[in-house]
Design an enzyme around this catalytic site. Structure first.
Site, PDB file in Angstrom:
ATOM      1  N   LYS A   1       0.760  -1.134  -0.065  1.00 51.35           N
ATOM      2  CA  LYS A   1       0.047   0.176   0.034  1.00 51.35           C
ATOM      3  C   LYS A   1       0.879   1.304   0.153  1.00 51.35           C
ATOM      4  O   LYS A   1       1.979   1.223   0.597  1.00 51.35           O
ATOM      5  CB  LYS A   1      -1.000  -0.078   1.698  1.00 51.35           C
ATOM      6  CG  LYS A   1      -2.079  -1.270   1.249  1.00 51.35           C
ATOM      7  CD  LYS A   1      -2.395  -1.370   2.627  1.00 51.35           C
ATOM      8  CE  LYS A   1      -3.400  -2.870   2.560  1.00 51.35           C
ATOM      9  NZ  LYS A   1      -4.344  -2.619   3.634  1.00 51.35           N
TER      10      LYS A   1
ATOM     11  N   TYR B   1     -12.244  -2.563  -3.111  1.00 48.58           N
ATOM     12  CA  TYR B   1     -11.944  -2.707  -1.714  1.00 48.58           C
ATOM     13  C   TYR B   1     -13.904  -3.184  -2.263  1.00 48.58           C
ATOM     14  O   TYR B   1     -14.480  -2.670  -1.097  1.00 48.58           O
ATOM     15  CB  TYR B   1     -11.872  -1.741  -0.704  1.00 48.58           C
ATOM     16  CG  TYR B   1     -10.635  -2.020  -0.243  1.00 48.58           C
ATOM     17  CD1 TYR B   1     -10.419  -3.253   0.316  1.00 48.58           C
ATOM     18  CD2 TYR B   1      -9.844  -1.356  -0.851  1.00 48.58           C
ATOM     19  CE1 TYR B   1      -8.909  -3.242   0.629  1.00 48.58           C
ATOM     20  CE2 TYR B   1      -8.156  -1.150  -0.270  1.00 48.58           C
ATOM     21  CZ  TYR B   1      -7.919  -2.460   0.749  1.00 48.58           C
ATOM     22  OH  TYR B   1      -6.646  -2.784   0.874  1.00 48.58           O
TER      23      TYR B   1
ATOM     24  N   PHE C   1     -15.020   3.725   7.870  1.00 51.42           N
ATOM     25  CA  PHE C   1     -13.845   3.097   7.213  1.00 51.42           C
ATOM     26  C   PHE C   1     -12.754   3.540   5.499  1.00 51.42           C
ATOM     27  O   PHE C   1     -12.575   3.831   5.138  1.00 51.42           O
ATOM     28  CB  PHE C   1     -13.198   2.539   7.978  1.00 51.42           C
ATOM     29  CG  PHE C   1     -12.648   1.326   7.064  1.00 51.42           C
ATOM     30  CD1 PHE C   1     -12.166   0.124   6.430  1.00 51.42           C
ATOM     31  CD2 PHE C   1     -13.385   0.705   7.761  1.00 51.42           C
ATOM     32  CE1 PHE C   1     -12.574  -1.034   5.638  1.00 51.42           C
ATOM     33  CE2 PHE C   1     -14.032  -0.408   8.019  1.00 51.42           C
ATOM     34  CZ  PHE C   1     -13.443  -2.353   6.965  1.00 51.42           C
TER      35      PHE C   1
ATOM     36  N   ARG D   1      -1.158 -15.320   3.868  1.00 54.10           N
ATOM     37  CA  ARG D   1      -1.883 -13.973   4.848  1.00 54.10           C
ATOM     38  C   ARG D   1      -1.379 -14.275   6.079  1.00 54.10           C
ATOM     39  O   ARG D   1      -1.306 -13.340   6.997  1.00 54.10           O
ATOM     40  CB  ARG D   1      -3.427 -15.078   5.015  1.00 54.10           C
ATOM     41  CG  ARG D   1      -3.771 -14.259   3.759  1.00 54.10           C
ATOM     42  CD  ARG D   1      -5.229 -13.140   3.721  1.00 54.10           C
ATOM     43  NE  ARG D   1      -5.642 -13.005   4.538  1.00 54.10           N
ATOM     44  CZ  ARG D   1      -6.380 -11.373   5.312  1.00 54.10           C
ATOM     45  NH1 ARG D   1      -6.246 -10.708   4.075  1.00 54.10           N
ATOM     46  NH2 ARG D   1      -7.122 -11.597   5.796  1.00 54.10           N
TER      47      ARG D   1
ATOM     48  N   THR E   1      -4.560  -7.976  11.099  1.00 48.81           N
ATOM     49  CA  THR E   1      -5.587  -6.509  10.026  1.00 48.81           C
ATOM     50  C   THR E   1      -4.631  -5.426  11.473  1.00 48.81           C
ATOM     51  O   THR E   1      -4.537  -4.851  10.494  1.00 48.81           O
ATOM     52  CB  THR E   1      -6.555  -7.266  10.092  1.00 48.81           C
ATOM     53  OG1 THR E   1      -7.223  -8.121   9.346  1.00 48.81           O
ATOM     54  CG2 THR E   1      -7.211  -5.839   9.562  1.00 48.81           C
TER      55      THR E   1
ATOM     56  N   ARG F   1       2.930  -7.380   9.102  1.00 50.21           N
ATOM     57  CA  ARG F   1       2.638  -6.407   9.852  1.00 50.21           C
ATOM     58  C   ARG F   1       2.754  -5.952  11.283  1.00 50.21           C
ATOM     59  O   ARG F   1       3.522  -4.855  11.809  1.00 50.21           O
ATOM     60  CB  ARG F   1       0.758  -6.534   9.293  1.00 50.21           C
ATOM     61  CG  ARG F   1       0.278  -5.997   8.500  1.00 50.21           C
ATOM     62  CD  ARG F   1      -0.907  -6.833   8.197  1.00 50.21           C
ATOM     63  NE  ARG F   1      -2.008  -6.363   7.205  1.00 50.21           N
ATOM     64  CZ  ARG F   1      -3.142  -6.326   6.594  1.00 50.21           C
ATOM     65  NH1 ARG F   1      -3.536  -7.613   7.371  1.00 50.21           N
ATOM     66  NH2 ARG F   1      -3.409  -6.187   5.857  1.00 50.21           N
TER      67      ARG F   1
ATOM     68  N   ASN G   1      -1.454  -0.288   7.322  1.00 50.07           N
ATOM     69  CA  ASN G   1      -0.624  -2.173   7.253  1.00 50.07           C
ATOM     70  C   ASN G   1      -0.025  -2.433   6.776  1.00 50.07           C
ATOM     71  O   ASN G   1      -0.005  -3.008   6.784  1.00 50.07           O
ATOM     72  CB  ASN G   1      -2.136  -2.805   7.999  1.00 50.07           C
ATOM     73  CG  ASN G   1      -3.030  -2.860   7.042  1.00 50.07           C
ATOM     74  OD1 ASN G   1      -2.871  -2.683   5.371  1.00 50.07           O
ATOM     75  ND2 ASN G   1      -4.591  -3.714   8.149  1.00 50.07           N
TER      76      ASN G   1
ATOM     77  N   HIS H   1      -1.698  -5.526   1.271  1.00 54.36           N
ATOM     78  CA  HIS H   1      -2.636  -6.060   1.277  1.00 54.36           C
ATOM     79  C   HIS H   1      -2.833  -7.721   0.751  1.00 54.36           C
ATOM     80  O   HIS H   1      -1.693  -7.709   0.205  1.00 54.36           O
ATOM     81  CB  HIS H   1      -3.275  -5.365  -0.033  1.00 54.36           C
ATOM     82  CG  HIS H   1      -4.703  -6.483  -0.346  1.00 54.36           C
ATOM     83  ND1 HIS H   1      -5.819  -6.688   0.412  1.00 54.36           N
ATOM     84  CD2 HIS H   1      -4.931  -7.214  -1.932  1.00 54.36           C
ATOM     85  CE1 HIS H   1      -6.774  -7.346  -0.606  1.00 54.36           C
ATOM     86  NE2 HIS H   1      -5.994  -7.789  -1.317  1.00 54.36           N
TER      87      HIS H   1
ATOM     88  N   GLU I   1      -9.078 -10.018  -8.319  1.00 58.94           N
ATOM     89  CA  GLU I   1      -8.174  -9.517  -7.761  1.00 58.94           C
ATOM     90  C   GLU I   1      -7.065  -9.135  -8.313  1.00 58.94           C
ATOM     91  O   GLU I   1      -6.394  -8.717  -9.170  1.00 58.94           O
ATOM     92  CB  GLU I   1      -7.187  -9.723  -5.904  1.00 58.94           C
ATOM     93  CG  GLU I   1      -8.728  -8.942  -5.464  1.00 58.94           C
ATOM     94  CD  GLU I   1      -8.346  -8.761  -3.647  1.00 58.94           C
ATOM     95  OE1 GLU I   1      -8.897  -8.871  -3.028  1.00 58.94           O
ATOM     96  OE2 GLU I   1      -6.827  -9.780  -3.083  1.00 58.94           O
TER      97      GLU I   1
END
Ligand code: IDP
Ligand code: MG
Length: 151
Positions: free
Chosen positions: A11, A51, A59, A87, A93, A104, A114, A117, A128
């Site tokens: 990100k 998203y 948010f 993951r 998260t 993270r 964070n 993704h 995606e």
């Protein structure tokens, strides 16, 4: 276990903080195969589609503002079990609760910043990957050290 592909994106905070190399190296060292990589400032349309599942969350607008605020490094990684394994490499998260040793857990503090993704399942991975990449951008290749890899 079957060979899968997953979508991973660093990100804007990860890019701004100079963490691209650190993050790429964790996936490379793990042994996953890089299939596609590009830097892109996402359009609002792309971010809202990506998203979309969160569109009703409070948010959402801030998340879209943030993800479109600067360059994102978008990737496709391939390997056995790569979707769930990514993951686990990424961590939870909420960065303050993410396990040390995860991306993270080691590199972030704030849920809204964070750094990375990763697709959360086979359906979202397929969605995606096709959202962020054209099929011509996905490179099918055989690593030169493939002989050392156990099938
Ligand atoms: P994930 O990225 O671990 O899959 P999701 O629950 O799918 O987490 O949420 C997507 C992204 O939305 C998170 O990575 C985070 O950037 C943002 N987000 C989720 N929950 C919150 C929140 O409560 N406040 C601000 N941002 C949030
Ligand atoms: Mg998610």
């Amino acid at each position: 276990m079957t060979v899968e592909r997953t979508f991973v994106a660093i990100k804007p905070d990860g890019v701004q903080r100079g963490l691209v190399g650190e993050i790429l190296s964790r996936f490379e060292r793990k042994g996953f195969k890089l299939i596609a990589l590009k830097q892109i400032i996402p359009s609002r349309d792309l971010a809202e589609k990506h998203y979309g599942v969160h569109s009703e969350r409070p948010f959402f607008a801030g998340l879209v503002d943030f993800i479109t605020s600067g360059p994102v490094v978008a990737m496709v990684w391939e390997g056995e079990g790569v979707i769930s394994s990514s993951r686990r490499l990424i961590g939870g998260t909420k960065p303050l609760e993410a396990e040390p040793g995860t991306i993270r857990g080691d590199l972030a503090m704030n849920i809204g910043r964070n750094v990375i993704h990763g697709s959360d399942g086979p359906d979202t991975a397929a969605f995606e990957i096709s959202l962020w990449f054209n099929s011509e951008e996905l490179n099918n290749w055989i690593p030169a050290d493939q002989v050392w890899r156990v099938e």
